[in-house]
Each structure stands twice: as C-alpha cells, then as structure tokens.
Design a protein around this motif. Sequence first.
Motif, mmCIF file in Angstrom:
data_model
loop_
_atom_site.group_PDB
_atom_site.id
_atom_site.type_symbol
_atom_site.label_atom_id
_atom_site.label_comp_id
_atom_site.label_asym_id
_atom_site.label_seq_id
_atom_site.Cartn_x
_atom_site.Cartn_y
_atom_site.Cartn_z
ATOM 1 N N ASP A 191 0.613 -1.189 -0.196
ATOM 2 C CA ASP A 191 0.082 -0.068 0.323
ATOM 3 C C ASP A 191 0.879 1.070 0.196
ATOM 4 O O ASP A 191 1.834 1.195 0.568
ATOM 5 N N TYR A 192 0.301 2.308 -0.660
ATOM 6 C CA TYR A 192 1.156 3.641 -0.681
ATOM 7 C C TYR A 192 0.078 4.710 -0.922
ATOM 8 O O TYR A 192 -0.918 4.500 -1.466
ATOM 9 N N GLY A 193 0.615 5.708 -0.180
ATOM 10 C CA GLY A 193 -0.222 6.959 -0.370
ATOM 11 C C GLY A 193 0.537 8.190 0.204
ATOM 12 O O GLY A 193 1.470 8.178 0.376
ATOM 13 N N LEU A 194 -0.448 9.206 0.546
ATOM 14 C CA LEU A 194 -0.074 10.492 1.123
ATOM 15 C C LEU A 194 -0.650 10.651 2.423
ATOM 16 O O LEU A 194 -1.853 10.182 2.708
ATOM 17 N N ILE A 195 0.250 11.178 3.207
ATOM 18 C CA ILE A 195 -0.426 11.584 4.614
ATOM 19 C C ILE A 195 0.126 12.896 5.434
ATOM 20 O O ILE A 195 1.139 13.402 5.101
ATOM 21 N N GLY A 196 -0.730 13.605 5.913
ATOM 22 C CA GLY A 196 -0.371 14.913 6.380
ATOM 23 C C GLY A 196 -1.137 15.222 7.398
ATOM 24 O O GLY A 196 -2.329 14.724 7.752
ATOM 25 N N GLY A 197 -0.793 16.257 8.226
ATOM 26 C CA GLY A 197 -1.547 16.670 9.537
ATOM 27 C C GLY A 197 -0.735 17.934 10.212
ATOM 28 O O GLY A 197 0.191 18.288 10.039
ATOM 29 N N GLY A 198 -1.313 17.978 11.295
ATOM 30 C CA GLY A 198 -0.780 19.080 12.371
ATOM 31 C C GLY A 198 -1.186 18.985 13.640
ATOM 32 O O GLY A 198 -2.177 18.265 13.969
ATOM 33 N N GLY A 199 -0.621 19.948 14.472
ATOM 34 C CA GLY A 199 -0.862 19.712 15.953
ATOM 35 C C GLY A 199 -0.199 20.526 16.767
ATOM 36 O O GLY A 199 0.466 21.637 16.053
ATOM 37 N N VAL A 200 0.243 20.141 17.860
ATOM 38 C CA VAL A 200 0.987 21.141 18.904
ATOM 39 C C VAL A 200 2.044 20.147 19.497
ATOM 40 O O VAL A 200 1.745 18.996 19.673
ATOM 41 N N GLU A 201 3.291 20.756 19.749
ATOM 42 C CA GLU A 201 4.103 19.974 20.432
ATOM 43 C C GLU A 201 4.400 20.812 21.791
ATOM 44 O O GLU A 201 4.547 21.933 21.829
ATOM 45 N N ILE A 202 4.537 20.104 23.005
ATOM 46 C CA ILE A 202 4.435 20.621 24.234
ATOM 47 C C ILE A 202 5.902 20.255 24.440
ATOM 48 O O ILE A 202 6.231 18.920 24.938
ATOM 49 N N ARG A 203 7.029 21.028 24.949
ATOM 50 C CA ARG A 203 8.311 20.823 25.289
ATOM 51 C C ARG A 203 8.482 20.871 26.752
ATOM 52 O O ARG A 203 8.085 21.966 27.440
ATOM 53 N N THR A 204 9.145 19.935 27.446
ATOM 54 C CA THR A 204 9.479 19.799 28.759
ATOM 55 C C THR A 204 10.605 19.389 29.360
ATOM 56 O O THR A 204 11.387 19.184 28.466
ATOM 57 N N GLY A 205 10.849 19.443 30.568
ATOM 58 C CA GLY A 205 12.104 19.021 30.868
ATOM 59 C C GLY A 205 12.424 17.352 30.661
ATOM 60 O O GLY A 205 13.576 17.027 31.039
ATOM 61 N N ILE A 206 11.406 16.751 30.645
ATOM 62 C CA ILE A 206 11.425 15.231 30.304
ATOM 63 C C ILE A 206 11.097 14.785 29.190
ATOM 64 O O ILE A 206 11.232 13.473 28.742
ATOM 65 N N GLY A 207 10.982 15.811 28.222
ATOM 66 C CA GLY A 207 10.725 15.543 26.641
ATOM 67 C C GLY A 207 9.832 16.135 26.186
ATOM 68 O O GLY A 207 9.249 17.166 26.546
ATOM 69 N N HIS A 208 9.263 15.616 24.835
ATOM 70 C CA HIS A 208 8.331 16.518 23.981
ATOM 71 C C HIS A 208 7.236 15.634 23.873
ATOM 72 O O HIS A 208 7.257 14.468 23.564
ATOM 73 N N PHE A 209 6.095 16.272 24.173
ATOM 74 C CA PHE A 209 4.850 15.550 24.172
ATOM 75 C C PHE A 209 4.156 16.110 22.800
ATOM 76 O O PHE A 209 3.773 17.308 22.797
ATOM 77 N N LEU A 210 3.703 15.302 21.835
ATOM 78 C CA LEU A 210 3.051 15.903 20.595
ATOM 79 C C LEU A 210 1.646 15.451 20.208
ATOM 80 O O LEU A 210 1.333 14.291 20.586
ATOM 81 N N LEU A 211 0.654 16.178 20.286
ATOM 82 C CA LEU A 211 -0.927 15.894 19.982
ATOM 83 C C LEU A 211 -1.103 16.296 18.697
ATOM 84 O O LEU A 211 -0.988 17.490 18.178
ATOM 85 N N GLU A 212 -1.577 15.290 17.762
ATOM 86 C CA GLU A 212 -1.456 15.595 16.109
ATOM 87 C C GLU A 212 -2.807 14.849 15.526
ATOM 88 O O GLU A 212 -3.224 13.878 16.211
ATOM 89 N N GLY A 213 -3.313 15.414 14.459
ATOM 90 C CA GLY A 213 -4.395 14.899 13.732
ATOM 91 C C GLY A 213 -3.825 14.720 12.243
ATOM 92 O O GLY A 213 -3.079 15.562 11.839
ATOM 93 N N ARG A 214 -4.032 13.787 11.861
ATOM 94 C CA ARG A 214 -3.607 13.420 10.381
ATOM 95 C C ARG A 214 -4.667 12.895 9.486
ATOM 96 O O ARG A 214 -5.659 12.213 10.027
ATOM 97 N N TYR A 215 -4.488 12.863 8.234
ATOM 98 C CA TYR A 215 -5.203 12.382 7.320
ATOM 99 C C TYR A 215 -4.488 11.770 6.111
ATOM 100 O O TYR A 215 -3.569 12.226 5.709
ATOM 101 N N TYR A 216 -5.041 10.290 5.820
ATOM 102 C CA TYR A 216 -4.207 9.418 4.986
ATOM 103 C C TYR A 216 -5.054 9.210 3.699
ATOM 104 O O TYR A 216 -6.189 8.985 3.879
ATOM 105 N N PHE A 217 -4.374 9.561 2.623
ATOM 106 C CA PHE A 217 -5.153 9.320 1.405
ATOM 107 C C PHE A 217 -4.264 7.891 0.410
ATOM 108 O O PHE A 217 -3.420 8.386 0.112
#
Length: 227
Positions: A167-193
């Motif tokens: 299978d192959y296709g295109l995927i894209g999306g966006g969200g927010v990254e929260i940077r902290t002292g213990i690492g990065h937390f990313l909350l994201e939505g994507r759409y695959y076609f």
Amino acid sequence: MIKKTYILILLSIICWFNLTTAKAQLQEQKRNFSIGVSGGVNFGNVDFSPRIKQGYLIGPQGGFTARYISEKYFSMICGIQAEVNYSRRGWKEVIEDGSGDSYHRSMDYIEIPLLAHMAFGKEYGNGARFILNLGPQVGFLIGEKETHAMPSILKEQYGKAAENSFDYGLIGGGGVEIRTGIGHFLLEGRYYFGLSDFFNTTKKDYFSRSAHTYICGKITYLFDITK
C-alpha cells in the motif's frame, strides 16, 4: 488518468520538500535528533468504486518515531521525521435493506511514513509550538479479518481476500508540541489518502478503485538524543 494525477501530486510534494531543504541550508543549521513512541486511534474507511455506503471503522495505531531537525529557515524549524507504525484500517458497511445484516473488515498494516517536518513557535526551553507533517507513506498488509452477521448474504466484496498487500499514499496533518524538561509531547491529527488498491482493478474486475483513507488522532512522546 487518475493514477497519473496522484503520481504527479506525490512528485510535486517531494520536489517541494527538496527545494525547501535546499533553501534552508542557507539558514541557521541545527543538529537535533529525537526518538520516541506514539499511540492513537484510526477512523478508517475505503474509497470504493462502485461506491459502498460506509461508516468509520475504529482501530488502534502505534509505533516508533525518529525525528531530525536540521535547519531553521526564518521562523520555521525544518526537519524530517520517519516512523514505523502498526495500524488497523478497513471499512464498516452501512446496510439499510431491512435484513438486519452487518459487515465490517479490519485490515492490519505495518506503515512507514517519511515526513517533512515543520514547526513554528518557541525554539529553546519549555513551551509550545505548532507542527506540520507531510509526506509519502508505504504500508504492508499483515492480516485481515471479516465480521459478517449473515454469511448467507453474498456480495462481491464478501469473502474476497485482499489481492495486493503493498500500500502507498500521502499522509499529512498538524498539531501542537509541548516541550518539557522530560521530553516532548506531541498531540496531532492526520489524514491519509491511499493511492493504491488492495483489490485488482483491471477491466475484468468488479472494482475500479479500492483504496484506504483514514483520519488519525495520535499522541507522541520524544526525547532528545542530540540537541
């Protein structure tokens, strides 16, 4: 003709990413490498032709992520992100003929997206920034399962195993990254076609298109290897 259009779209995205990277090399260089894990949920269906009325099939997604930030171009932080994910896709039919029948099929894939990563916002220290990810994705079918309430009812897609596992296709999306002292937390939505079909689509076959689409919500945790 339609598949040629899809290929042109994919090539355009790749060329755009290469051009962006080349321009970014004239700007401030970065060397930030991060790895981590992700988990989320898919809301999937299939683009069939002839059309099949569907709802969303809900399934899990999760895997490993590696991200390399290479440049900052004006206020945009640029890099590349690669992932290896397990993903459950498929479709759930909406049957309104009064028979009481129900049908859905889950299809399990190993996915490998290769994404252009762009971020806008605070660069150093704790804080938040907006992120965009876009690029091609390939997948490999590792299993499928049908759930059919009335197996005596027959349709073209019932009992028909996937004929193409790649299978192959295109995927894209966006969200927010929260940077902290213990690492990065990313909350994201994507759409695959999806650009490929899992059933054969020659003139003698019933379906002329059978490609996956899905919406995904996911959370990723990354920690820095180099800064």
